[in-house]
Design an enzyme around this catalytic site. Sequence first.
Site, PDB file in Angstrom:
ATOM      1  N   SER A   1      86.146  12.783  37.250  1.00 23.60           N
ATOM      2  CA  SER A   1      86.606  14.042  37.832  1.00 23.60           C
ATOM      3  C   SER A   1      85.387  14.866  38.212  1.00 23.60           C
ATOM      4  CB  SER A   1      87.433  14.808  36.783  1.00 23.60           C
ATOM      5  OG  SER A   1      87.548  16.165  37.153  1.00 23.60           O
TER       6      SER A   1
ATOM      7  N   GLY B   1      94.364   9.916  44.490  1.00 26.82           N
ATOM      8  CA  GLY B   1      94.139   9.314  43.176  1.00 26.82           C
ATOM      9  C   GLY B   1      95.313   9.532  42.237  1.00 26.82           C
TER      10      GLY B   1
ATOM     11  N   HIS C   1      86.237   8.870  44.083  1.00 29.39           N
ATOM     12  CA  HIS C   1      86.490   9.104  45.512  1.00 29.39           C
ATOM     13  C   HIS C   1      86.077   7.885  46.342  1.00 29.39           C
ATOM     14  CE1 HIS C   1      86.003  13.430  44.192  1.00 29.39           C
ATOM     15  NE2 HIS C   1      87.133  13.491  44.863  1.00 29.39           N
TER      16      HIS C   1
ATOM     17  N   GLN D   1     100.212  15.865  41.453  1.00 29.44           N
ATOM     18  CA  GLN D   1      99.837  16.141  42.858  1.00 29.44           C
ATOM     19  C   GLN D   1     100.282  14.988  43.757  1.00 29.44           C
ATOM     20  OE1 GLN D   1      95.922  17.809  44.284  1.00 29.44           O
ATOM     21  NE2 GLN D   1      95.445  15.681  44.658  1.00 29.44           N
TER      22      GLN D   1
HETATM   23  O1  PAF Z   1      92.743  16.430  44.919  1.00 28.22           O
HETATM   24  C1  PAF Z   1      92.053  17.177  45.629  1.00 28.22           C
HETATM   25  O2  PAF Z   1      90.831  17.014  45.754  1.00 28.22           O
HETATM   26  C2  PAF Z   1      92.718  18.352  46.347  1.00 28.22           C
HETATM   27  O3  PAF Z   1      93.744  18.890  45.590  1.00 28.22           O
HETATM   28  C3  PAF Z   1      93.206  17.983  47.760  1.00 28.22           C
HETATM   29  C4  PAF Z   1      94.314  16.956  47.716  1.00 28.22           C
HETATM   30  C5  PAF Z   1      92.043  17.467  48.600  1.00 28.22           C
HETATM   31  C6  PAF Z   1      93.777  19.235  48.453  1.00 28.22           C
HETATM   32  O4  PAF Z   1      92.819  20.246  48.559  1.00 28.22           O
END
Ligand code: PAF
Length: 280
Positions: free
Chosen positions: A185, A147, A35, A153
Amino acid sequence: MASPTIARTREELAAARGGSSVSFVPTMGALHDGHVQLLKHARPLGETLVASIFVNPTQFAPGEDFEDYPRTFDADLQRCAEAGADIVFAPAVPTMYPAGLVDTVTVDPGPLGTILEGASRPTHFRGVLTVVSKLFGLVRPDVAVFGEKDYQQLTLIRQMSRELALGVDVVGCPTVREADGLAMSSRNRYLTDTERQTAPVLSAALRAGVTAAPEGPEAVLAAAHSVVDDADIDLDYLVLTDPELGTAAPGREARLLVAARVGKPRLLDNIGLTLGGTPR
Ligand code: PAF
């Protein structure tokens, strides 16, 4: 190191945001070095950097780990400050879901939301796209960074922003890995010591696939399978696609994706590669 402004409501967020250009990193908290990389990547992309911390209930199915999902707000705030975030948006559930969690407007992810992760978690991407569209509406970013570890996603959010004309430039950021290759993760913290030793087999399979890439698609899958097939994991999928998650073709860019349960935690990983062979 300046502390970010914490905004908990729509009004607080709007006041903190002002009229500057905004780069945005949505998260569910439990922030790790991956992050921090997203935040650092996003920092120069806007005048104001907003991070959100919201554990989104609608992307968890009943029986998944919503209640147990790690909540580490103070440590998260510290990491946001270190990475240069100006605002941390940390809404409560009613701020994000004023009409409640059911029988309300949602975003349908379409066919791409039904394959891979969507096959195992049929309601997951509806929840993700719904909350991300709401976050885009509240934060009104110019650019949002996600990411590559959650590649499906990322692909779906990019598609949503484009097809629903949300006007947000969706940028992918390379996966950050532990020294032994395991993709970072928030769920890695659930692994037992033995499972933690097994987990790097996923990234090892991807690397084997990359090594075999000049020989073409079949060789990639054979090489990757030779690494995972005897491992003590419950493999969900190991697939080779094109970069948009369609059909892979010789001589073209491709994506190799893997998902498996290693003990209880379900882990994902993927890598980009260029396939050998003559383009058809
Ligand atoms: O990847 C994540 O942490 C979540 O899926 C997100 C994109 C913040 C949506 O809740």
